[in-house]
Design a protein around this motif. Structure first.
Motif, PDB file in Angstrom:
ATOM      1  N   ARG A 194       8.863 -83.561 -63.812  1.00 28.90           N
ATOM      2  CA  ARG A 194       9.037 -84.975 -64.141  1.00 28.90           C
ATOM      3  C   ARG A 194       9.289 -85.797 -62.893  1.00 28.90           C
ATOM      4  N   GLY A 195       9.836 -85.150 -61.888  1.00 35.03           N
ATOM      5  CA  GLY A 195       9.979 -85.746 -60.570  1.00 35.03           C
ATOM      6  C   GLY A 195       9.516 -84.728 -59.546  1.00 35.03           C
ATOM      7  N   VAL A 196       9.481 -85.132 -58.290  1.00 34.72           N
ATOM      8  CA  VAL A 196       9.162 -84.215 -57.196  1.00 34.72           C
ATOM      9  C   VAL A 196      10.362 -84.246 -56.257  1.00 34.72           C
ATOM     10  N   GLY A 197      11.032 -83.115 -56.133  1.00 35.70           N
ATOM     11  CA  GLY A 197      12.255 -83.082 -55.333  1.00 35.70           C
ATOM     12  C   GLY A 197      12.241 -81.957 -54.334  1.00 35.70           C
ATOM     13  N   SER A 198      13.226 -81.970 -53.456  1.00 35.03           N
ATOM     14  CA  SER A 198      13.335 -80.908 -52.459  1.00 35.03           C
ATOM     15  C   SER A 198      14.794 -80.688 -52.111  1.00 35.03           C
ATOM     16  N   GLY A 199      15.151 -79.412 -51.950  1.00 33.08           N
ATOM     17  CA  GLY A 199      16.466 -79.033 -51.452  1.00 33.08           C
ATOM     18  C   GLY A 199      16.291 -78.242 -50.175  1.00 33.08           C
ATOM     19  N   LEU A 200      17.184 -78.435 -49.212  1.00 32.39           N
ATOM     20  CA  LEU A 200      17.071 -77.795 -47.902  1.00 32.39           C
ATOM     21  C   LEU A 200      18.274 -76.904 -47.634  1.00 32.39           C
ATOM     22  N   HIS A 201      18.008 -75.699 -47.204  1.00 25.18           N
ATOM     23  CA  HIS A 201      19.042 -74.745 -46.795  1.00 25.18           C
ATOM     24  C   HIS A 201      18.711 -74.363 -45.362  1.00 25.18           C
ATOM     25  N   LEU A 202      19.511 -74.846 -44.419  1.00 23.24           N
ATOM     26  CA  LEU A 202      19.208 -74.653 -43.004  1.00 23.24           C
ATOM     27  C   LEU A 202      20.390 -74.024 -42.276  1.00 23.24           C
ATOM     28  N   ASN A 203      20.090 -72.992 -41.493  1.00 22.01           N
ATOM     29  CA  ASN A 203      21.118 -72.321 -40.684  1.00 22.01           C
ATOM     30  C   ASN A 203      22.333 -71.924 -41.516  1.00 22.01           C
ATOM     31  N   GLY A 204      22.065 -71.437 -42.718  1.00 20.79           N
ATOM     32  CA  GLY A 204      23.138 -70.915 -43.565  1.00 20.79           C
ATOM     33  C   GLY A 204      23.866 -71.932 -44.399  1.00 20.79           C
ATOM     34  N   GLU A 205      23.447 -73.210 -44.364  1.00 20.83           N
ATOM     35  CA  GLU A 205      24.149 -74.237 -45.126  1.00 20.83           C
ATOM     36  C   GLU A 205      23.155 -75.111 -45.884  1.00 20.83           C
ATOM     37  N   VAL A 206      23.556 -75.559 -47.068  1.00 16.86           N
ATOM     38  CA  VAL A 206      22.750 -76.507 -47.819  1.00 16.86           C
ATOM     39  C   VAL A 206      22.948 -77.899 -47.228  1.00 16.86           C
ATOM     40  N   TYR A 243      25.407 -89.302 -46.932  1.00 14.55           N
ATOM     41  CA  TYR A 243      25.739 -90.103 -48.112  1.00 14.55           C
ATOM     42  C   TYR A 243      25.256 -89.428 -49.391  1.00 14.55           C
ATOM     43  N   GLY A 244      25.104 -88.091 -49.322  1.00 10.84           N
ATOM     44  CA  GLY A 244      24.685 -87.355 -50.505  1.00 10.84           C
ATOM     45  C   GLY A 244      23.198 -87.416 -50.765  1.00 10.84           C
ATOM     46  N   VAL A 245      22.420 -87.894 -49.795  1.00  5.03           N
ATOM     47  CA  VAL A 245      20.973 -87.996 -49.951  1.00  5.03           C
ATOM     48  C   VAL A 245      20.305 -87.126 -48.898  1.00  5.03           C
ATOM     49  N   ALA A 246      19.496 -86.164 -49.320  1.00  2.00           N
ATOM     50  CA  ALA A 246      18.737 -85.318 -48.400  1.00  2.00           C
ATOM     51  C   ALA A 246      17.600 -84.670 -49.169  1.00  2.00           C
ATOM     52  N   GLY A 247      16.438 -84.541 -48.536  1.00  2.00           N
ATOM     53  CA  GLY A 247      15.327 -83.836 -49.147  1.00  2.00           C
ATOM     54  C   GLY A 247      14.571 -84.617 -50.196  1.00  2.00           C
TER      55      GLY A 247
END
Length: 389
Positions: free
Chosen positions: A223-235, A240-244
């Motif tokens: 329904r949407g297109v989203g992304s989550g990032l996990h980099l160098n062991g951390e999400v 401001y709570g906005v990423a990806g």
């Protein structure tokens, strides 16, 4: 929540950073020896023992396991492991037409689950429904309900994780909805509100593919297109709570208007809503997803072109993420991956055209996620908040 759960919650919230890292390592890698915990986080064995002892006393960690479960060859080691049902978490995924809820143990294993339709997206009605589904899950838990320590709620859109405010959710039609405060007034456990894709990423980080993977991205198509990032062991959570937010990268023609009100967003052509709008317009009637997929697989030109355009722009968006942050793996998930055969060729073609140099070693994997998996992600955010403060 009984006194024992309150005591355990207080112990975790009062933990030092080192103690929190010790418990996190045990939680996500059980069973594990104390020496491996020390090596993993770079502290002394004495520091691990100091952190573990109160956890054992509180019933959060068990040190009576079989010594053959872990350890170095020829050297018997007493492993430690989290006690899974020492505490319980609830996770609720808010969709535009229903809630999906789960209750999990500390290892994010589902104990019970529930689905509840939404008659309206009005914030007050959705808040009532979240409270109701939490009550239903507690009832199903029986005696384990006394161990409920935290509730995680995930919503599509721009969510301030610090305050629990849903600043903007195009799918829900919400702006500046203080979901966290409203739920905290009516539910006793600790409340965490997060973006749904970031919550899914946290779940994968702690309890899924993230274990043993230093960096990965999740891209969800639906329904949407989203992304989550996990980099160098951390999400990655963003200041401001906005990423990806790749769904709102301006990678298409300005002729396409996104539900967020902006023009040219990836989501404006690649969400299932955008695909169905294009197919419906071409056929002069309302076409649902199953029919659009069937039409495309049967060779219908308008349907095939809609999926092709969606796949191409998603491929460009993924290449942009890979070029920028260099993950070793990209997981493509979401409800639309059931039709991935229609996206695959244009997506991989566009990705290959735009990905830069050695970044093309990044692996692309398709992993279907059920809505229960999304709800487990919401529970994982609550567990993480409880454990890491």
């Amino acid at each position: 929540m009984n006194d024992e759960t309150r005591s355990r919650t207080a112990l975790l919230r009062a933990s030092s950073d080192a103690s929190a890292r010790v418990f996190t390592t045990i939680l996500t890698r059980s069973p594990i020896s104390r020496i491996d915990v020390a090596r993993s986080i770079g502290v002394s064995q004495a520091a691990v023992t100091k952190a573990v002892n109160p956890l054992i006393a509180a019933g959060l960690v068990d040190d009576t396991l079989d010594s053959t479960l872990t350890g170095m060859p020829g050297r018997p080691v007493s492993p430690v492991a989290v006690v899974p049902d020492a505490m319980v978490a609830i996770g609720v995924k808010v969709n535009s037409d229903e809630l999906v809820g789960v209750a999990t143990d500390l290892t994010n294993r589902t104990i019970v689950s529930e689905r509840m339709p939404l008659a309206t997206r009005e914030p007050a009605a959705v808040i009532d429904a979240v409270v109701a589904i939490c009550s239903d899950l507690e009832e199903q838990l029986g005696p384990l309900a006394a161990r409920l320590a935290c509730v995680g709620v995930s919503v599509s859109g721009d969510v301030d994780t610090e305050t629990g405010v849903v600043r903007d959710s195009a799918i829900m039609g919400w702006r500046s909805v203080d979901l966290g405060a409203a739920l905290s007034e009516r539910l006793t456990p600790r409340i965490v509100v997060d973006n749904d894709v970031r919550a899914l990423t946290i779940g994968e980080h702690w309890f899924g593919v993230g274990l043993g993977t230093s960096s990965f991205a999740i891209v969800t198509i639906g329904r949407g297109v989203g992304s989550g990032l996990h980099l160098n062991g951390e999400v990655v959570e963003g200041a401001y709570g906005v990423a990806g937010e790749i769904g709102h990268l301006p990678l298409t023609s300005r002729d396409h208007v996104c539900p967020c009100g902006r023009r040219g967003c990836v989501e404006a052509v690649a969400s299932t809503g955008a695909i169905l709008a294009a197919v419906s317009a071409a056929h002069g009637r309302t076409v649902e997803l199953d029919e659009a997929v069937a039409l495309a697989r049967a060779g219908d030109p308008a349907s095939r072109e809609s999926f092709r355009e969606a796949g191409a722009v998603i491929g460009t968006a993924i290449a942009s993420v890979v070029n920028m942050v260099g993950p070793e793996l990209v997981i493509i998930g979401g409800e639309a991956v059931s039709a991935f055969d229609l996206f695959e060729e244009p997506l991989l073609g566009s990705y290959g055209e735009h990905v830069f140099a050695s970044a093309d070693r990044c692996r692309i994997a398709v992993r279907p996620h059920t809505f229960e998996d999304w709800a487990r992600g919401a529970a994982a955010t609550a567990i993480r908040s409880l454990v890491t403060n």
